[in-house]
Design an enzyme around this catalytic site. Sequence first.
Site, PDB file in Angstrom:
ATOM      1  N   HIS A 212       0.883  -1.300   0.091  1.00  0.00           N
ATOM      2  CA  HIS A 212      -0.005   0.059  -0.015  1.00  0.00           C
ATOM      3  C   HIS A 212       0.843   1.294   0.037  1.00  0.00           C
ATOM      4  O   HIS A 212       2.014   1.175   0.233  1.00  0.00           O
ATOM      5  CB  HIS A 212      -1.047  -0.126   1.306  1.00  0.00           C
ATOM      6  CG  HIS A 212      -0.317   0.087   2.359  1.00  0.00           C
ATOM      7  ND1 HIS A 212       0.285   1.317   3.225  1.00  0.00           N
ATOM      8  CD2 HIS A 212       0.052  -0.837   3.593  1.00  0.00           C
ATOM      9  CE1 HIS A 212       0.583   1.069   4.153  1.00  0.00           C
ATOM     10  NE2 HIS A 212       0.544  -0.215   4.601  1.00  0.00           N
ATOM     11  N   CYS A 228       3.073  -5.062   6.732  1.00  0.00           N
ATOM     12  CA  CYS A 228       2.684  -4.710   5.417  1.00  0.00           C
ATOM     13  C   CYS A 228       3.808  -4.003   4.682  1.00  0.00           C
ATOM     14  O   CYS A 228       4.643  -3.564   5.378  1.00  0.00           O
ATOM     15  CB  CYS A 228       1.339  -3.584   5.444  1.00  0.00           C
ATOM     16  SG  CYS A 228      -0.245  -4.626   5.787  1.00  0.00           S
TER      17      CYS A 228
END
Length: 322
Positions: A212, A228
Amino acid sequence: MISTARRYPLTRVKQLWLGSITLGAWLLASSAAASGSDSPRGHYPLPENGNMVGEVSTVAATEEDTLMDIARAHNVGYEEIRMANPDVSLWVPGEGTEVTIPGQFILPDEERTGIVINVAELRLYYYPDVKAGETPRVETYPIGIGRDAFNTPLGITKTTMRLENPAWYPPESIRREATERGDPAPAVVPPGAENPLGRFTMLLDIPGYMIHSTNQPDGVGMRASRGCIRMYPEDIESVFWRVPVGTQVNIIDAPIKLGWGANDESFVQAFTSTDEKAYGMETLLNVVGLIEQYEGGNPRSVDYEQVREVLDQSNGQIVPLS
C-alpha cells in the site's frame, strides 16, 4: 494463503544460513542503457546477458535538501541512501555536498514474473507482461516492511484485490495498544490525509497483509510497519492499475548476492537479514566456495578477510573482490 514453496529456475542456487545467496552474471552496460534514461522512474530493460540494471551516480545537495528528500527523488529508500552516504548528515547534508545515489541493482535470482520482494534489500521488483515485440523490462522500487516482532511473511502468494481510497480498520492489537496509551484509536479511519494506507492498496492472499501507499513516506526504506509493505505514494500509483489481480508475489529474504563482471571480475553485496543474526564461519566458507565454484571450475584465490569484512558491514554496497 501463503505458500512456502520456492522456485529457482534461472540459475543453480544454494540456500545459506536462514537466507539465500543470489548468484548471477554481472552486466556492465553502457551508461545510457543502465540508467534507463528514456524510461519512466524505476523502469529498466531486462539485461540479455546478466542481472544488473541501473547505475551508481552522484548529485549535489541544495541548501533545502534532506537526505531523505534526495532519496525519494531518485527512487531509493531511507536505508539505501543512509548506507551509501554514512558521513553525510541525514537532515542537513549542506549546500553542494556530493551525495551518492545507489541506483544499481542485482535482480533477485527468482523467476522473473509478477512481483518479487526482497525484504533484506527493502526493495520490490515488478516484471510486467509485455506485448509481442516489446522489450521485456523490470521495474524496481524501495519499500518499507515489518519491524521487529512484525516481520513481513516470506513465501509465494498473490494479489487478490485493488482498492482506491480505502478506509483503514485498525486491527484489535493496535486499538488495544492505543487504549493502553490513553489515546483510543477509532474503529475505522476514512480515506484522507490521516489514513496510513494512502490512496492505493493491493491486498495479498495473506489475511491482513497488503502492498500500500502511505501518509508517512519517510518510512519507506525502513523496517517500521506491522508487516505490510509500504511504497512511496507516486510509486504505487504508477503500478497500481497495471498489476492485474492474481499477480504472483514472491517474498524472499536474500541478504547476500554474488556477481561476475564482463572481465571475469567477482563482486559481493550483503544486507542485514530480517532476523539480524551475524554471518558465521559457515556462511563465509559457503560464500567463498560459491565464488570458486562459479569461476568455471578454475581454481581462484579469494581473500577471506575481504569477504568477511563485506559480510560484517552488510551495508548493501556492491564490492569488487580482489
